[in-house]
Design a protein around this motif. Structure first.
Motif, PDB file in Angstrom:
ATOM      1  N   GLY A 251      55.166  20.901  54.549  1.00 37.37           N
ATOM      2  CA  GLY A 251      56.127  20.372  55.504  1.00 37.37           C
ATOM      3  C   GLY A 251      56.488  18.934  55.186  1.00 37.37           C
ATOM      4  O   GLY A 251      57.657  18.544  55.231  1.00 37.37           O
ATOM      5  N   LEU A 252      55.491  18.177  54.843  1.00 36.12           N
ATOM      6  CA  LEU A 252      55.696  16.768  54.580  1.00 36.12           C
ATOM      7  C   LEU A 252      56.558  16.572  53.329  1.00 36.12           C
ATOM      8  O   LEU A 252      57.500  15.777  53.323  1.00 36.12           O
ATOM      9  CB  LEU A 252      54.331  16.096  54.405  1.00 36.12           C
ATOM     10  N   GLU A 253      56.229  17.324  52.287  1.00 31.03           N
ATOM     11  CA  GLU A 253      57.016  17.192  51.047  1.00 31.03           C
ATOM     12  C   GLU A 253      58.476  17.562  51.317  1.00 31.03           C
ATOM     13  O   GLU A 253      59.399  16.927  50.822  1.00 31.03           O
ATOM     14  CB  GLU A 253      56.449  18.090  49.931  1.00 31.03           C
ATOM     15  N   ARG A 254      58.665  18.576  52.147  1.00 35.68           N
ATOM     16  CA  ARG A 254      60.025  18.986  52.473  1.00 35.68           C
ATOM     17  C   ARG A 254      60.757  17.836  53.173  1.00 35.68           C
ATOM     18  O   ARG A 254      61.922  17.554  52.899  1.00 35.68           O
ATOM     19  CB  ARG A 254      59.972  20.222  53.375  1.00 35.68           C
ATOM     20  N   GLU A 255      60.062  17.183  54.081  1.00 39.03           N
ATOM     21  CA  GLU A 255      60.693  16.052  54.763  1.00 39.03           C
ATOM     22  C   GLU A 255      60.951  14.911  53.797  1.00 39.03           C
ATOM     23  O   GLU A 255      62.021  14.312  53.796  1.00 39.03           O
ATOM     24  CB  GLU A 255      59.815  15.566  55.925  1.00 39.03           C
TER      25      GLU A 255
ATOM     26  N   ASP B 223      61.491  15.094  50.708  1.00 40.14           N
ATOM     27  CA  ASP B 223      62.623  15.465  49.860  1.00 40.14           C
ATOM     28  C   ASP B 223      63.952  15.033  50.468  1.00 40.14           C
ATOM     29  O   ASP B 223      64.861  14.601  49.779  1.00 40.14           O
ATOM     30  CB  ASP B 223      62.648  16.983  49.632  1.00 40.14           C
TER      31      ASP B 223
END
Ligand SMILES: Cc1ncc(C[n+]2csc(CCOP(=O)(O)OP(=O)(O)O)c2C)c(N)n1
Ligand SMILES: Cc1ncc(C[n+]2csc(CCOP(=O)(O)OP(=O)(O)O)c2C)c(N)n1
Ligand code: SF4
Ligand code: SF4
Ligand SMILES: [Mg+2]
Ligand SMILES: [Mg+2]
Lengths: 637, 339, 637, 339
Positions: free
Chosen positions: B319-323, B325
């Motif tokens: 989730g964090l990596e998606r954010e 990004d």
């Protein structure tokens, strides 16, 4: 107040601006710059904010340093074309890393002359500043006279005014230019600063990512039209050379950084009640948190939000509650309960102008003392203040960790300046150690007590519901090791001592704060929180000029790191610079027996008995490096 | 058991709360398993009866003491958690409900009970009370209504009858009593409202039991004697069984013959009828006793907001990596494919 | 918790104790004393409180100095005969004026041996102290053993235990001695201290003034029986010679004094929410206020109480709101509004043990910092602390006056020690100047502005509803002279400055605090609030011994009076002694970089840069002169 | 005009507030006498309609601007006092009511109006709201209910319908809307409850007028449009006159023919019938508009607590001396006769 362009652009009819030419103005001369401050301002609702933010992002993508600051109108719903109504963004770009909003503006794009006059009157524009002004008002009978007068005045005052037919040009693409002008302006700026149009296009796609293809296309057309117009019609250009970074960076404002920190800390619940300027963190979190199983709970008020957070923390899930001044005041009693019960709790206070309702959209550092001394009785809590956007992210992870290791309340003091400013920082690399440990549900050994205060450190264990044998009733009343209500004088003394010692224990783990500049000299400037960039920039400049000035920026306000006294003693003079109130000795009635010092100065004087002077202001605006410079030079003289 | 500091330092491999939900115990408990200390209420205080009823309920429902939390505010009544050998939070005056909500949202595996005084709930805590009804989280909220501020020594409470002489109203209190039932029944998402009196232990127990089995926020007003400050206040009701009216229904309480012998004033009341419930609730003499309203269909906030996924490190990382990004500037200035 | 004797005595059957003989014990030897500390303790509900208070009043009527302190049990409803359950009164009597509760007790009347043991264990009794103990337990099979053991232990420890058949003697007069014993004990004490029985009778009549004649008679009979019993059976007597005063005095506790001050200040409304230990002030006020057209409004919570008071003050009637710690924390936001709107407001905080719910019945001085720094943003308010019961009365009159002259919030910091202690002071002579001026309803001259801040003093006028032409909207938002919402940086700066300057303006009107003792010396002890009597008594004693110790007691905590720095500089060492928390350098982990100083020490250090040390404790008990002495001698060595 | 400092220093001989009550004016006012500044609400904001109605009421009732106070909390709606040329207090979020109560108790000669938002009144201010109903002080309380947090930019409010997408509920709000009317009607001492919509100015005005003439606490929920955040939210109601139902009664509003031509959905509702009022109030589609409940007999707290005596120095002196006497020790140690 609104960002209506999204809606209205959907009504656009012509989206065929794609083909916009890209030939450079034949005579355009390119000025190389180390840095520049650009501003885009409009009536509220005309989208200058979005233009500015996009420009900032594009600039960052190009590898430049950047810091964006929101310009927020003075009124909820200022009338159109009013002096007090300027809404928009100030974007400071530079070859190197930019750490603050800087001083006055070099170039401004204005959608009408009135908002521009507002900026001029509040001395926000540099003398001789370049102005790109919407020219449509010249032909509007109702206002043409005031427009023409304004332009003349400005020119007379030495500003370089370029009139630009934005409305007319936009009409070639959209039916209601009021809602598309911002992307046209973005195009202008990209051309002027020699930015890569393809990168700009990508940014527009990202900005309108959730909208229909038509909307996106129309906005790209406007962008390209602006770019082309500048290339064709303007005879000057800038280039700010970039030192390309090799690492990925993220560009967010302080509130988004805080919210990302919440995510990254592994917290699961954020309990809040809306309040400016803190709410945008919760908005972002409401969107992003659920993706990872988190919950943003909007409670009925701040007291409930804080109690909800305490309940969740008590039950084993350290929780954050986010607020601003008035909400923070309301939470005082509940915070005291968390202190007394030794419940880990993270409280974020995004400070705004005070006292009372004060200046909700403006920045101030007015809550430090109430954060340290708020809540009746002895209620020690940890207080930390991020100094950069990046700090906002990491401070939450640190806060959660301290809260759980020490079973304490940790308050993060951000402010509107950080909340609304954007700055790129290195994309964090996720680390599992950031996350909260799983809830301990193991049985408790017989005889173990919920508050087994360590006589040396004050630290105690904590039993979490579900732990067999750990049953006890947490209470805000004075209590003994078993959490039994106890009014015995010795027990009270022992428990208060333990809660206080935890601060000293934490202090022992801290490193002395770094000194920016030499460790001895004529003047030390001490600051905390969002003023870091401005102070260090001014200090750097003065040092280059040979001044013996250094600065020290405190992240831990309570406890204060060791080694500070030695640092203070290394300088002939010490002054704090803060965005809060202090009486001035210049005032006739003020003398050293009644002067009210600013917050940090009060704390330093008390602890270190050093005659720390202070300069502070409550102007609702981010501190400028120029102000720091002026104050420092005065102090040196 | 490791303490937190150790845990953070050395890591842990104990089951998470989510895992615990899966462990099903079948255990028997005795009354003593729930008792702790000697209650310090005055002799004859109705809080004693409530404590007894609650302890019986815990035993009969075999609630694991370590999975049960009693939350209270401040007042005589709010001392109750201290006498339960469960987990407990004796919190702040008026704030029991938001604390209980936080616990419940964080840990749906815990059983949550709330004990409040009339000042606690209806005066300083009134906003939380209204909103707790709206959230409809699964918990049992007991209003110990003695019509007086007990702990602080006899001041008028919102439920004090008009004319009551107290230390802040020496010539008699000024206002008509607030009726907590009609207020509750006016709030959206109300799902369980009952009234009982401390001196009919059987009904008190039966009502608590019904509340326990109701899935949602169960609000029980318990009319409670305070012999210390109002020694004769409820005598008339106490001595005249005609001055309570028992509400009976197949979907509500069933009044057994023993009870109905003494309390002959029994009416049928369908707890699904909100309008009727409001009318019945408006009466105060005879005191309506039983379940006024119940609706099992109202969604529970903790369920509405629940997420069944395990919050593993990888879930959070993803989730964090998606954010990240969304906000990332890659070294070449261009947006990577996957955005 | 209850005072049930009143009720139960009504059931008394025999009221014929009137004829109780008054012949002195033949062998009784009379010891003359300058002062003595007497204690009467019982289970909660046995009336020791009433006995002690009556004893104090009788002693005062006899012209003696007196200070009574309540002994409040540790639990709401402690079980009978429990060590933690002692309820009663400590009465210090002396030939001269008595200013505090003093040290350990000289003589104690105890209704059972368990409550006595509690007092012994907490070191509250002087070695060799005289004990008058109810002997009925000797014959009670269930407890006789523990009773006998206790008596033996006590005797072995050197206490002089006299067993007294109180129960048996009372039974001769009333059917339930548990409810009459207190008056019997009063009789004992009157005889022992050679007091005038007629004065005692009058006091009993006053105490039970509202009860039936039968109740009064029965209580007088018990009093007389106790008196007679002592005369016949005890072989010792004391006499504390009195220096008769020539002026009428009143004997009240600090809360009643505060309430009388509210009456005398001409205020009309008190808005409150019950909270220990403040509530008794409102109880008394509820009775007395309506007699003069005043209203005590019990609001739904503390926030409402404070807002209600603000509303009434805004409307022209300066109002008081009375609370204690938790309530004070809740009022923070509302207090900020009053500061911002420049609404006069008097807030009384009767401090109790903190943090959180803490120790509701115990005394502490833990709220000074939160009073000064509470509420977000810069919220300057006046903070004063009465040091005596008499001060409690006058402080309200002063507070109301300052509040209205400066349009400020004035906080009065009392505490449980003052609240529950009685001390005679000169009956005040009413002065019309105490009263609030009538509400200004005259028309406002055209052009006048509601906030016409004086550039030098910060003072502004104020328009009150009803004043023609004065219409304006008070706001908690930043505002200009017209009370219009204004986000202009200059206006904000100007308004904050004005609100802050008012403190300096007030400071200019203050006189330097008096020094108790010489103005130079080895040690200066600084205190504030309820510790005044204990500190000055200890200082006086040490000075008699030739120690160069002085003390200074501050009434104004914000602003602080001029001249303090000079005073501090007159001493080699300065230490504050306070009833709140400070870390001790004796603790292994504490050093000067992390020590948390007590409240006043922090303030003095910061303002005057003097290395002020501190001693403080949070034991929930009034400071003892002995403690002051010990600390001072250590500091001197 | 003297300023306070002068007053204190030199004394004053101006009439006291009590005297002022005796001065009877007969004055005419124009609309402009009540107008101040340019409202800064968004175009089409329902607050504008409320402001206009209120200004008309003031003029028609000839309220002296200097004797009239508008009190509000914080929110878009709470800006209203700034646009009235009367006295005003733009106070704290949620706290308008207790401030208004303090004003009213201190100065019954002032007319008091209260303006609150739905977050202001029903969320953070809920406890004060409940208790204001109980106090029943004579004032007009307007709930500007736009079902959203306006000023803070679109968060769910307690009256937001379930599923509403807001910035804190991006996937739709979680809870059923609170109905402020049924809550109000459940509180003791309720004396006047009405509902109107901002888009029928005539009814808005009529209702305000009825509230003004009601002696007690008049609670009016005004359904208010917020075009900024919820531009189409009420469109269906706005465009379909069948989706409001007008409550008509000889003791309530009289619907004139012009109105009843457009709004044909009219029912008779007797405002003295509390049970019926609760039933009608429970309906939300069609929106009931008019006076739901009125009871002129409920005592007003400020009158209950009033004291007709002038608070002269001699009254206070006498009272104070009497109190002193109770605690006085005379030099000879004996109690004087008059105790
Ligand atoms: C914030 C705050 N305000 C006030 C108090 C004091 N206080 C403690 S209990 C109580 C009311 C007790 O009455 P109730 O809630 O009816 O409970 P009871 O004692 O009757 O069971 C009050 C006012 C407090 N502890 N905290
Ligand atoms: C104590 C406090 N909490 C939060 C806020 C922020 N705040 C200002 S107005 C508002 C809510 C506005 O909504 P509503 O009351 O419905 O009024 P509207 O703007 O819709 O008229 C909030 C949460 C505040 N000013 N003070
Ligand atoms: S005071 Fe009343 S409520 Fe409190 S314990 Fe005693 S009887 Fe019970
Ligand atoms: S945001 Fe909504 S409520 Fe606020 S002024 Fe605009 S339309 Fe009105
Ligand atoms: Mg109660
Ligand atoms: Mg709203």
């Amino acid at each position: 107040m609104m960002e209506m362009e999204e809606v209205v652009i959907a009504k656009t009819e012509r989206t065929n601006g794609h083909a916009a030419a890209q030939k450079a103005h034949p005579k355009s001369k390119v000025t190389k710059l180390n840095e520049h401050i650009v501003e885009i301002i409009s009536d509220s609702g005309e989208g200058a904010q979005k233009c500015g933010q996009s420009f900032g992002a594009i600039v960052a993508r190009m590898g430049l340093g950047v810091w964006t600051v929101e310009i927020i109108p003075a009124e909820i719903r200022p009338p159109a074309r009013s002096v007090a109504g300027a809404s928009g963004n100030k974007i400071r770009i530079g070859s190197k890393r930019v750490t603050n909003g800087g001083n006055e503006t070099d170039l401004v794009v204005a959608f009408n002359e009135q908002v521009l006059l507002g900026r001029v009157r509040s001395n926000e524009l540099k003398p001789g500043c370049t102005i790109l002004l919407e020219s449509m008002w010249r032909d509007d009978r109702r206002v043409s006279q005031s427009y023409i007068e304004a332009v003349e005045q400005l020119r007379a005052a030495g500003y370089k005014v370029h009139e630009i037919p934005m409305d007319m040009e936009c009409r070639k693409i959209v039916s209601d230019p009021r809602k598309g002008k911002n992307m046209f302006a973005l195009g202008l700026l990209c051309a002027l600063y020699s930015l890569d149009l393809q990168v700009a296009r990508e940014q527009v796609v990202m900005t309108f990512g959730k909208k229909s293809a038509r909307v996106i296309e129309s906005n790209i057309a406007l962008l390209e039209a602006g770019y082309a117009w500048a290339e064709e019609n303007l005879d000057f250009k800038y280039e700010v050379p970039s030192e390309k970074t090799t690492v990925p960076q993220i560009v967010v404002n302080g509130n988004t950084a805080l919210a990302l920190g919440v995510l990254a800390s592994g917290m699961e619940i954020c309990a809040m009640y809306p309040i400016t300027p803190a709410t945008s963190a919760s908005h972002y979190l409401s969107d992003a948190f659920e993706e990872v199983g988190g919950v943003v709970h909007q409670a009925e008020d701040e007291i409930a939000a804080c109690c909800f957070a305490i309940g969740a923390s008590y039950a084993g899930k350290c929780t954050v509650t986010i607020t601003s001044g008035p909400g923070y005041s309301l939470k005082q009693e509940a915070i005291g309960l968390a202190v007394m019960g030794e419940i880990p709790l993270v409280v974020v206070n995004v400070q705004r102008g005070g006292p009372s309702t004060g200046q909700p959209t403006k920045t101030e550092q007015g809550d430090l003392m109430t954060t340290i001394f708020g809540s009746h009785g002895d209620a020690p809590k940890v207080v930390i203040a991020p100094g950069t956007i990046e700090d906002c992210f990491y401070s939450v992870i640190t806060a959660r960790k301290i809260a759980e290791m020490f079973n304490m309340v940790v308050v993060i003091l951000s402010d509107a300046n950080l909340a609304n400013s954007q700055q790129p920082f290195k994309r964090p690399e996720f680390d599992e150690a950031w996350l909260a440990p799983p809830i301990d549900q193991s049985a408790v050994p017989t005889g173990a007590k919920p508050y087994d205060w360590d006589p040396k450190t004050g630290l105690a264990r904590r039993f979490i519901p579900g732990q067999l044998g750990g049953q006890h009733t947490l209470t805000g009343l004075a209590h003994d090791e078993n959490s039994h209500v106890a009014y015995d004088p010795e027990i009270n003394q022992r428990a208060i001592r333990a809660r206080s010692l935890k601060l000293a224990t934490l202090q022992k783990t801290l490193k002395p704060p770094p000194v920016f500049g030499d460790r001895t000299g004529d003047l030390l400037i001490v600051g905390w929180g969002s003023t870091k960039g401005a102070i260090e920039e001014a200090v750097e400049e003065m040092r280059k000029e040979g001044k013996k000035v250094s600065s020290m920026h405190l992240t831990f306000l309570q406890p204060m790191a060791p080694g500070i006294k030695e640092i203070l003693h290394g300088f002939k003079k010490v002054i704090t610079i803060e965005n809060n109130w202090s009486d001035s000795l210049q005032d006739e009635i003020i003398d050293e027996t009644n002067r009210r010092y600013s917050a940090l100065a009060t704390l330093l004087r008390s602890r270190y008995l050093v005659d720390v002077d202070c300069f502070s202001e409550c102007r609702g605006m981010p501190l400028k490096p120029n102000t720091v410079r002026r104050v420092a030079l005065e102090a040196l003289s | 058991m490791k303490n937190t500091t150790d845990m953070i330092a050395n890591g842990v491999d104990i089951p998470s709360a989510n895992d615990c939900l899966l462990q099903i115990y079948e255990q028997q408990y005795e009354l003593e398993d729930y008792q702790k200390g000697v209650p310090r209420w005055c002799t004859g205080c109705g809080d004693n009866a409530i404590l007894t009823a609650v302890q019986r309920l815990c035993r009969d429902e075999a609630l694991a003491p370590e999975k049960t939390v009693f939350v209270s505010g401040i007042g005589c009544s709010s001392r109750l958690p201290h006498y339960m050998n469960t987990y407990g939070v004796h919190s702040l005056h008026g704030r029991a409900l938001p604390i209980a909500e936080g616990i419940r949202l964080a840990r749906p595996d815990l059983k949550v009970f709330v004990n409040m005084g009339d000042g606690d709930c209806c005066s300083i805590g009134a906003a939380h009370w209204i909103h707790a009804i709206r959230y409809n989280m699964n918990m049992i909220a007991m209003l110990h209504d003695n019509n007086i501020y007990g702990l602080t020594k006899k001041q008028a409470s919102p439920t004090s009858p008009i004319g009551l002489k107290t230390n802040t109203t020496p010539k008699g209190s000024y206002l008509d009593a607030l009726n907590p039932l009609t207020v509750t029944l006016g709030v959206a998402n109300v799902s369980f409202v009952a009234q009982v009196v401390d001196w009919i232990p059987k009904l008190l127990y039966q009502t608590l039991q019904a509340a326990y089995h109701h899935d949602g926020f169960s609000f029980i007003r318990i009319i409670q004697r305070c012999p210390e400050w109002l020694p004769t206040h409820l005598d008339d009701y106490l001595h005249d069984p005609q001055r309570v009216v028992l509400l009976q229904h197949e979907d509500g309480l069933q009044i057994d013959s023993e009870l109905s012998k003494r309390y002959m004033n029994v009416i049928e009341h369908d707890p699904s009828d909100l309008n009727r419930a409001r009318e019945v609730a408006s009466g105060s003499d005879p005191i309506p006793v039983g379940i006024l309203y119940r609706n099992d269909e109202v969604p529970r906030y903790e369920e509405t907001r629940a997420d069944s996924r395990l919050r593993t490190a990888s879930l959070i990382r993803t989730g964090l990596e998606r954010e990240f990004d969304k906000f990332t500037i890659w070294p070449d200035g261009h947006t990577p494919q996957h955005v």
